[in-house]
Scaffold this motif. Structure first.
Motif, mmCIF file in Angstrom:
data_model
loop_
_atom_site.group_PDB
_atom_site.id
_atom_site.type_symbol
_atom_site.label_atom_id
_atom_site.label_comp_id
_atom_site.label_asym_id
_atom_site.label_seq_id
_atom_site.Cartn_x
_atom_site.Cartn_y
_atom_site.Cartn_z
ATOM 1 N N LYS A 1 -0.755 5.679 3.354
ATOM 2 C CA LYS A 1 -1.515 4.209 3.833
ATOM 3 C C LYS A 1 -2.867 3.797 3.489
ATOM 4 O O LYS A 1 -3.162 2.778 3.518
ATOM 5 C CB LYS A 1 -0.956 4.169 5.159
ATOM 6 C CG LYS A 1 -1.260 2.602 5.752
ATOM 7 C CD LYS A 1 -0.860 2.796 7.394
ATOM 8 C CE LYS A 1 -1.359 1.491 7.885
ATOM 9 N NZ LYS A 1 -1.260 1.360 9.495
ATOM 10 N N CYS A 2 -3.500 4.886 3.746
ATOM 11 C CA CYS A 2 -4.920 4.636 3.907
ATOM 12 C C CYS A 2 -5.447 4.952 2.197
ATOM 13 O O CYS A 2 -6.808 4.653 2.226
ATOM 14 C CB CYS A 2 -5.816 5.828 4.610
ATOM 15 S SG CYS A 2 -5.445 5.393 6.211
ATOM 16 N N GLY A 3 -4.522 4.933 1.308
ATOM 17 C CA GLY A 3 -5.200 5.024 -0.258
ATOM 18 C C GLY A 3 -5.323 6.155 -0.932
ATOM 19 O O GLY A 3 -5.735 6.025 -2.072
ATOM 20 N N LYS A 4 -5.107 7.357 -0.146
ATOM 21 C CA LYS A 4 -5.216 8.793 -0.776
ATOM 22 C C LYS A 4 -4.261 8.677 -1.897
ATOM 23 O O LYS A 4 -4.422 9.274 -3.010
ATOM 24 C CB LYS A 4 -5.182 9.841 0.154
ATOM 25 C CG LYS A 4 -5.306 11.313 -0.570
ATOM 26 C CD LYS A 4 -5.395 12.189 0.544
ATOM 27 C CE LYS A 4 -5.521 13.683 -0.029
ATOM 28 N NZ LYS A 4 -6.486 13.897 -0.832
ATOM 29 N N TYR A 5 -2.875 8.367 -1.727
ATOM 30 C CA TYR A 5 -1.904 8.484 -2.836
ATOM 31 C C TYR A 5 -1.364 7.075 -3.047
ATOM 32 O O TYR A 5 -1.309 6.237 -2.154
ATOM 33 C CB TYR A 5 -0.761 9.383 -2.116
ATOM 34 C CG TYR A 5 -1.100 10.822 -1.801
ATOM 35 C CD1 TYR A 5 -1.455 11.465 -2.449
ATOM 36 C CD2 TYR A 5 -1.053 11.160 -0.357
ATOM 37 C CE1 TYR A 5 -2.144 12.935 -2.142
ATOM 38 C CE2 TYR A 5 -1.398 12.196 0.032
ATOM 39 C CZ TYR A 5 -1.916 13.526 -0.838
ATOM 40 O OH TYR A 5 -2.175 14.514 -0.318
ATOM 41 N N ASP A 6 -0.824 7.193 -4.285
ATOM 42 C CA ASP A 6 -0.490 5.612 -5.095
ATOM 43 C C ASP A 6 0.974 5.866 -4.720
ATOM 44 O O ASP A 6 1.939 4.812 -4.493
ATOM 45 C CB ASP A 6 -0.677 5.689 -6.516
ATOM 46 C CG ASP A 6 -2.121 5.625 -6.490
ATOM 47 O OD1 ASP A 6 -2.866 4.763 -5.959
ATOM 48 O OD2 ASP A 6 -2.609 6.421 -7.423
ATOM 49 N N GLY A 7 1.615 7.029 -4.330
ATOM 50 C CA GLY A 7 3.153 7.077 -4.104
ATOM 51 C C GLY A 7 3.529 8.583 -3.442
ATOM 52 O O GLY A 7 2.620 9.418 -3.341
ATOM 53 N N PHE B 1 0.793 -1.218 -0.028
ATOM 54 C CA PHE B 1 0.066 0.053 0.077
ATOM 55 C C PHE B 1 0.971 1.405 -0.024
ATOM 56 O O PHE B 1 0.180 2.306 -0.347
ATOM 57 C CB PHE B 1 -0.789 0.135 1.202
ATOM 58 C CG PHE B 1 -1.749 -1.317 1.311
ATOM 59 C CD1 PHE B 1 -2.653 -1.429 0.480
ATOM 60 C CD2 PHE B 1 -1.505 -2.386 2.326
ATOM 61 C CE1 PHE B 1 -3.556 -2.555 0.716
ATOM 62 C CE2 PHE B 1 -2.225 -3.351 2.460
ATOM 63 C CZ PHE B 1 -3.365 -3.422 1.484
ATOM 64 N N LEU B 2 2.240 1.094 0.393
ATOM 65 C CA LEU B 2 2.700 2.451 0.597
ATOM 66 C C LEU B 2 4.187 2.454 -0.184
ATOM 67 O O LEU B 2 4.790 1.419 -0.246
ATOM 68 C CB LEU B 2 3.263 2.451 2.138
ATOM 69 C CG LEU B 2 4.021 3.841 2.410
ATOM 70 C CD1 LEU B 2 3.158 5.163 2.423
ATOM 71 C CD2 LEU B 2 4.685 3.725 3.988
ATOM 72 N N ARG B 3 4.326 3.566 -0.949
ATOM 73 C CA ARG B 3 5.242 3.531 -1.987
ATOM 74 C C ARG B 3 5.955 5.017 -1.970
ATOM 75 O O ARG B 3 5.335 5.866 -1.916
ATOM 76 C CB ARG B 3 4.888 3.449 -3.531
ATOM 77 C CG ARG B 3 4.502 1.958 -3.661
ATOM 78 C CD ARG B 3 3.502 1.822 -4.964
ATOM 79 N NE ARG B 3 2.593 0.784 -5.031
ATOM 80 C CZ ARG B 3 1.303 0.854 -4.601
ATOM 81 N NH1 ARG B 3 0.760 1.955 -4.234
ATOM 82 N NH2 ARG B 3 0.607 -0.342 -4.655
ATOM 83 N N VAL B 4 7.374 4.827 -1.441
ATOM 84 C CA VAL B 4 8.216 5.973 -1.167
ATOM 85 C C VAL B 4 9.333 6.191 -2.028
ATOM 86 O O VAL B 4 10.253 5.458 -2.100
ATOM 87 C CB VAL B 4 8.544 6.138 0.330
ATOM 88 C CG1 VAL B 4 9.016 7.647 0.834
ATOM 89 C CG2 VAL B 4 7.095 5.901 1.196
#
Length: 348
Positions: A259-265, A163-166
């Motif tokens: 983490k909650c889905g607002k951003y893809d990256g 879910f989290l991409r940084v």
């Protein structure tokens, strides 16, 4: 029905004294791995045989010298044998020059295979920087080795789990220098890299959140000037180019939203700004045993001419060879490398 693509992946052994061989054995003992890709290992056949015995699995080692000799069958681990470890002197859990060198030559072989088009992607098990240097190879880590041997000048580290991409504007520099590296051009560069990567993962129009550098993204200049002079101009130009970006987002809320889905990256401005939230999400510490139950997350080097995905944890010398290391990050690395390879194959 469209034929399923199963890319060939070269998995590097990592430092043989660490948990790399163990998590590879565990990952390659699962049917799901062979259903999605065709894996082989670059490293030392003796070490992989030792790891199989330590894990107590029924796998056989297929010692090979080229990709065409691989069987790609569940129950058999294909190993391109570089004969890089003396099993008579090998000790698990210890820093040793021969182990640093073994990790290095395993990486170089995987790079060579990928650059020659013999494999579709590479996955790297962890190495130990001290052992690497003692083995005569003065690189900071995997990323720098890959960049050097592929002739890549512009690259960046992407951390990813489900879910989290940084991605980071800067990584291994002092915090003081990291602030100086927050520049419009670099922010645009890494945002383009993470957007393109997300498309390879199957997202048509990835939404990217760009962090501020200062507390509250400077609160309109109260706590710093980098947002106004560098970050906001980068965001505006990216929007003009058609990228779906938001920012600067206060760093203390960006990653929770992602983490909650607002951003893809997410674009982090420096190493710890991105690594800390990522590892809080992906690393699970067991206070009763005093050990990690799992360390889930991968490290992807973007900007290379080849695919490189790595587990985002270390060699864990304290538990090497004991059969307790989690293969979660290795399985996730194989999954990401598979998806990226399929995307490239379909485009070509």
């Amino acid at each position: 029905m469209k034929e399923q693509i199963k890319p060939i992946l070269a998995i590097t052994m990592g430092d043989p004294a660490g948990i790399g061989p163990e998590i590879i054995v565990k990952a390659l003992d699962l049917k799901e791995t062979y259903e999605k890709c065709r894996p082989l290992v670059t490293g030392d056949a003796g070490i992989m045989e030792w790891a199989v015995k330590q894990m107590g699995t029924a796998q056989k080692i297929n010692q090979i010298s080229s990709v065409r000799e691989a069987k790609f069958e569940l129950g058999t681990i294909d190993v391109i044998d570089l004969k890089c470890v003396d099993m008579d002197t090998f000790e698990p859990g210890k820093v040793a020059p021969q182990c640093g060198n073994a990790a290095f030559v395993s990486i170089i072989k995987a790079i060579e295979l990928a650059m020659a088009g013999e494999v579709d992607g590479t996955v790297t098990a962890p190495l130990n920087k001290e052992a690497l240097h003692k083995g005569g190879h003065n690189f900071d880590g995997h990323t720098e080795i890959y960049a050097h041997y592929t002739g890549t000048k512009k690259y960046a580290m992407l951390l990813a789990d489900e879910f989290l991409r940084v991605i980071h504007v800067s990584t291994h520099v002092s915090l003081r220098e990291a602030c100086d590296r927050v520049k419009k051009e670099r922010i645009i560069e890494v945002t383009e890299l993470i957007s393109n990567a997300c498309r390879q993962f199957g997202m048509e129009s990835p939404r990217i959140g760009i962090a501020g550098l200062n507390p509250h993204a400077s609160d309109n200049g109260l706590f710093g000037w980098e947002e106004e002079k560098e970050i906001i101009p980068a965001v505006e130009e990216l929007r003009q180019r058609g990228f779906n970006v938001d920012g600067p987002v206060p760093p203390d809320t960006l990653f929770a939203k992602a983490k909650c889905g607002k951003y893809d990256g997410c674009v982090a401005m420096y190493h710890d700004q991105g690594h800390i939230p990522f590892k809080v999400v992906g690393f699970n510490w067991n206070k009763e045993t005093g050990k990690m139950d799992s360390a889930k997350g991968v490290n992807i080097t973007l900007g290379l001419p080849i695919i490189r995905v790595s587990v985002d944890h270390g060699t864990a010398f304290d538990v090497a060879g004991k059969g307790v290391a989690s293969p979660d990050a290795m399985l996730l690395s194989i999954d990401y490398a598979t998806r990226m390879a399929i995307s490239r194959i379909e485009k070509n």
